[in-house]
Each structure stands twice: as structure tokens, then as C-alpha cells.
Design a protein around this motif. Structure first.
Motif, short mmCIF file in Angstrom:
data_model
loop_
_atom_site.label_atom_id
_atom_site.label_comp_id
_atom_site.label_asym_id
_atom_site.label_seq_id
_atom_site.Cartn_x
_atom_site.Cartn_y
_atom_site.Cartn_z
N THR A 295 35.61 16.10 26.15
CA THR A 295 36.35 17.07 26.96
C THR A 295 35.68 17.33 28.30
N MET A 296 34.37 17.17 28.37
CA MET A 296 33.64 17.52 29.59
C MET A 296 34.15 16.78 30.83
N PRO A 297 34.39 15.45 30.79
CA PRO A 297 34.93 14.80 32.00
C PRO A 297 36.27 15.37 32.44
N THR A 298 37.12 15.72 31.47
CA THR A 298 38.42 16.31 31.83
C THR A 298 38.24 17.65 32.51
N ILE A 299 37.33 18.48 32.01
CA ILE A 299 37.08 19.78 32.62
C ILE A 299 36.49 19.62 34.02
N ILE A 300 35.57 18.67 34.19
CA ILE A 300 34.96 18.45 35.50
C ILE A 300 36.02 18.02 36.51
N ILE A 301 36.86 17.08 36.12
CA ILE A 301 37.90 16.59 37.05
C ILE A 301 38.88 17.70 37.39
N ALA A 302 39.32 18.48 36.38
CA ALA A 302 40.26 19.57 36.64
C ALA A 302 39.63 20.65 37.50
N THR A 303 38.36 20.96 37.27
CA THR A 303 37.69 21.99 38.06
C THR A 303 37.52 21.54 39.51
N ARG A 304 37.15 20.31 39.72
CA ARG A 304 37.01 19.82 41.10
C ARG A 304 38.35 19.82 41.83
N ALA A 305 39.42 19.47 41.10
CA ALA A 305 40.74 19.51 41.74
C ALA A 305 41.13 20.94 42.09
N ALA A 306 40.79 21.90 41.22
CA ALA A 306 41.11 23.30 41.51
C ALA A 306 40.29 23.82 42.69
N LEU A 307 39.04 23.41 42.79
CA LEU A 307 38.21 23.83 43.92
C LEU A 307 38.71 23.22 45.23
N LYS A 308 39.15 21.97 45.17
CA LYS A 308 39.68 21.34 46.39
C LYS A 308 40.96 22.01 46.85
N ALA A 309 41.72 22.59 45.92
CA ALA A 309 43.00 23.22 46.28
C ALA A 309 42.82 24.53 47.03
N VAL A 310 41.63 25.11 46.98
CA VAL A 310 41.39 26.35 47.73
C VAL A 310 41.31 26.01 49.22
N PRO A 311 42.08 26.66 50.08
CA PRO A 311 42.10 26.32 51.51
C PRO A 311 40.72 26.44 52.15
N PRO A 312 40.37 25.51 53.04
CA PRO A 312 39.07 25.61 53.72
C PRO A 312 38.92 26.90 54.54
N SER A 313 40.04 27.50 54.95
CA SER A 313 39.95 28.72 55.74
C SER A 313 39.28 29.85 54.97
N ILE A 314 39.39 29.85 53.63
CA ILE A 314 38.72 30.87 52.82
C ILE A 314 37.21 30.73 52.97
N ARG A 315 36.73 29.51 52.89
CA ARG A 315 35.29 29.29 53.03
C ARG A 315 34.83 29.63 54.45
N GLU A 316 35.60 29.18 55.44
CA GLU A 316 35.21 29.42 56.83
C GLU A 316 35.20 30.91 57.16
N ALA A 317 36.18 31.65 56.65
CA ALA A 317 36.22 33.08 56.93
C ALA A 317 35.04 33.80 56.30
N ALA A 318 34.70 33.43 55.06
CA ALA A 318 33.56 34.07 54.40
C ALA A 318 32.26 33.72 55.09
#
Length: 430
Positions: A295-318
Motif C-alpha cells: 500500500t505504501m507506494p500507492t499512498i506516496i503517489i496519491a499524496t504527491r499528486a495531492a500536494l502538487k494540486a495545491v496552487p503555488p500561490s499558497i506557498r508563495e503567499a505564505a
């Protein structure tokens, strides 16, 4: 002048006709593509309907159990308080049954009559008397299960027209059973034993309790290991790891591990967890470790996809407001990505719940007659219990196999429904 105008209209008309023909061909191709897509969907739904209908038609009878109600006299000569829990419980039940059978001889017909009752009937009476010894010498009314041949007879799975020498019940036993049914002593209530009993070699007593608890311990172990490690690895690779050959190599191997057949993880668990570490065989803890690796590879891939979906503007603003890199990730990015992470985790666990091959290789297909009380006790799981029942020759296990598959499908549907709910409930759009 007129000739020149007419000469100019001819190419324009030809071009319009060609454009109309091309548009018609595109529409025709679109319609063909839509038809192929709809046909594929109809075929998929038809196959799914046939599968579900086949399971329901075969397994619905396992959700009810044929029982016989008897007035049992607890004979003090057979059962005494001093000898409990030992005693002639089966003889007492047989005597009660013979009293309800017309024309039955207590001596010559005792064995044939005893075969009507399940082997578990005597233990049900024993447990009741042990719990209340004052019942000795009294007459109690009990509803006990019948044996599998008569359960199949009542459910119509044994053809009465079949020659007697080709049936598991003879004509006289059929007459006795019909007499009990005519007297209103036969009932078919819901089979709670399918969920409250552990496995048994008697189909009418076999249940899924051991498999359900074993699957629970295995999934709990899988979640406790794969969830934090998988999310931690994904956060580091996506947010903190430098982009170099090492990180690229790790990413490629994670994607490859997600596609490795499950039997390979079973062989790895057999070699490492059992042979090298010496962990107990058939234990849900070992099964959970094995499923965590899957299960671990599936969770890693899904988590990375969810992190990539967060707009870069959130990081830049913070970052622009003075937050550190850790504060940006754990205070802003991770909470926004959590719905996708949870969805991927639940889908990964649902996939792990249905895996059979790795659990077979670590011995979780043993015949276990009691439910595991800890993750280190020997146990089975739902997929391996289905495998065990499907390999059993008794007719009663056929319906129980289909019923167990329906229970497993029910759990998978619930887990996928929870994943969809979490995604729709917490998803944010920008």
C-alpha cells in the motif's frame, strides 16, 4: 464581367461542398465513437450485473439458517451438575427429537434421527446448562440448527426426485423432516452465525468472525505503518528533496513498486518476516506488514499528486509573509492536500483488503476455529476465508463462499464511498 464572376463562384462552391463533406465525416466519426463508448459501458454493466446476480442467487441462502425447535428434557441421569461441562447432551437432544418423529424407534432410529441435528446443537445446550445449572431436571425449549444436508433440503438444493441412493438423506429422513415442518417446528431465521461464528468443518456452523477480526487487525497494522511513512516520504520527496539523480531514481522505483504483482510482496514477506525475523506464521500482524509494503507506494503517489494540486500561490503567499518552509508545508499545503491524501489512503486500504496471494504465502489460509484476540494470534482474512471455503467439497460451503464474497464487496463499496465522500466534502477549488 459575368463570366469572371461565375468562374470565381465555382471554386468557392467546391470548397464549401468539401467543407460540408468533411464536417459530415467528423460528425459520423463522433457518432461512431459515442456508440462504441456506450456499447463498452453497456457491456461492462452487463458483466457486472451478471456477476452480482450470480453471487446473490448463489449466496442469498447462506444468510438464513434452517433451525428446529425442540422441547428438551434435561435428564439428570444424563447430565449432572457434578460432571459439567461433560454430559450426554447429544443423547438428550436426540431423545427430544425422537419424541417429535412419528413412528420412530428410540433404539433403531436414534442414529438416523441424530443426523438431522447439527453437531453444534449439543454445544449450544451445554453452554446453556453450564450458564444455568438449575435447568437440570427441567424441560426447556430450544431452537437449534439442523445439519447441512437437511439445511440444503429445506432450501431446495437437494432434489427430492433424485433416487434415494444418490441423495445424502434417505426417504424416511425426508418424511421425518416434512413431519417436523408440518408441525411448525422448522424455521429459517436470519443466520447471525455467519458473522458471529468462526470457521468450522460443518457448513451450518461456519462463520466469518475469525476472518473479519483477522482482516481488521491486518488493516489496522497496515494503516499504522503505511500511512505515516507513506505521507512522510511523499512530503519529503515533493517539498524538500533536491531535484537530482538520486531523487529521480527513488521516484522511478516507487512508481515501479506500485505495479509489482502482489505475489512478489508475499514472497518477500515469507523470506524476510517469517524466515529471517522469525515472526509468527498466519498472524495478522505479519499480514499487515505485507499489505503495508504493497500500500505504501500507492499512498506516496496519491499524496504527491495531492500536494502538487495545491496552487503555488499558497506557498508563495505564505513565504512572502515570512513563514518558514516547514510552516508553509505543515500549516498551509498539507491541510489543503489532506482530502486527496485520505482518498488515496482509503483506496489503497480497500485494495489491500481484497488481496489474497500475499496472505496465502504467509500462511493465513490455516483452519482456525477461533477468532484472533491480538494481532499476533493465528487468523485468517476475508479473501483467504473465501479461498478456503471455495476449496471445500461440502455443498453448504458453495453458498457461504458467495455470501463471503458479497460481504467483502460490501466492505469495498463502503470504503470507496467514504473516499468519495471525503473528497467531495473537503475538496476546495481555486
Amino acid at each position: 464581367m459575368t463570366d469572371l464572376t461565375g468562374a470565381g463562384d465555382a471554386p468557392r462552391t467546391s470548397s464549401l461542398m468539401q467543407s460540408s463533406a468533411a464536417a459530415a465525416r467528423r460528425r459520423r466519426k463522433d457518432l461512431i465513437l459515442q456508440g462504441v463508448g456506450l456499447t463498452a459501458i453497456l457491456i461492462a454493466f452487463s458483466v457486472l450485473f451478471i456477476l452480482i446476480a450470480s453471487l446473490v442467487s448463489t449466496g442469498y441462502s447462506a444468510f438464513v439458517q434452517t433451525r428446529v425447535t425442540l422441547d428438551v428434557f434435561i435428564d439428570p441421569e444424563e447430565i449432572s451438575e457434578e460432571r459439567l461441562p461433560r454430559g450426554g447432551f447429544q443423547d438428550v437432544l436426540t431423545a427430544a427429537l425422537l419424541s417429535e418423529l412419528p413412528g420412530a424407534d428410540p433404539r433403531s432410529d436414534a442414529r438416523a434421527a441424530r443426523s438431522i441435528l447439527s453437531n453444534g446443537a449439543q454445544f449450544a445446550l451445554r453452554d446453556r446448562v453450564v450458564a444455568d445449572p438449575s435447568l437440570i431436571g427441567q424441560t426447556v425449549t430450544m431452537s437449534v440448527p439442523v445439519s447441512d444436508p437437511f439445511d440444503q433440503l429445506n432450501k431446495g438444493n437437494i432434489d427430492r426426485e433424485t433416487p434415494e441412493d444418490q441423495r445424502r438423506v434417505n426417504d424416511r429422513q425426508v418424511e421425518w423432516f416434512d413431519a417436523l415442518d408440518s408441525a411448525g417446528l422448522i424455521s429459517t431465521p436470519f443466520n447471525w452465525g455467519l458473522f458471529t461464528n468462526a470457521d468450522s468443518r460443518f457448513p451450518e456452523l461456519a462463520g466469518l468472525k475469525g476472518a473479519l477480526i483477522g482482516s481488521f487487525w491486518a488493516l489496522l497494522t497496515c494503516f499504522a505503518i503505511a500511512f505515516p511513512i507513506g505521507i512522510g516520504a511523499a512530503i519529503y520527496l515533493e517539498e524538500f528533496a533536491p531535484r537530482n539523480r538520486v531523487s529521480d531514481f527513488i521516484e522511478v522505483n516507487i512508481n515501479n513498486l506500485a505495479a509489482v504483482p502482489s505475489v512478489v510482496f508475499g514472497l518477500l514477506a515469507l523470506a524476510v518476516f517469517l524466515n529471517w525475523f522469525g515472526l509468527p506464521r498466519s498472524a495478522p500482524f505479519v499480514g499487515g506488514l505485507t499489505l503495508a509494503l504493497m500500500t505504501m507506494p500507492t499512498i506516496i503517489i496519491a499524496t504527491r499528486a495531492a500536494l502538487k494540486a495545491v496552487p503555488p500561490s499558497i506557498r508563495e503567499a505564505a513565504l512572502g509573509l515570512g513563514a518558514s518552509r516547514q510552516q508553509v508545508v505543515f500549516g498551509h499545503v498539507l491541510p489543503l492536500a489532506m482530502p486527496g491524501i485520505l482518498t488515496g489512503t482509503i483506496i489503497g486500504l480497500a485494495q489491500a483488503l481484497g488481496e489474497t496471494a500475499p496472505l496465502l504465502l504467509i500462511g493465513m489460509n490455516a483452519f482456525i476455529t477461533s477468532a484472533a484476540s491480538t494481532p499476533f494470534d493465528a487468523s485468517t482474512a476475508l479473501p483467504t476465508q473465501i479461498f478456503i471455503w471455495a476449496d471445500s467439497p461440502e455443498r453448504g460451503f458453495v453458498s457461504r463462499t458467495s455470501a463471503a464474497i458479497l460481504v467483502l464487496l460490501g466492505f469495498l463499496i463502503v470504503m470507496n464511498a467514504i473516499a468519495i465522500y471525503l473528497r467531495n466534502r473537503f475538496e476546495r477549488r481555486w
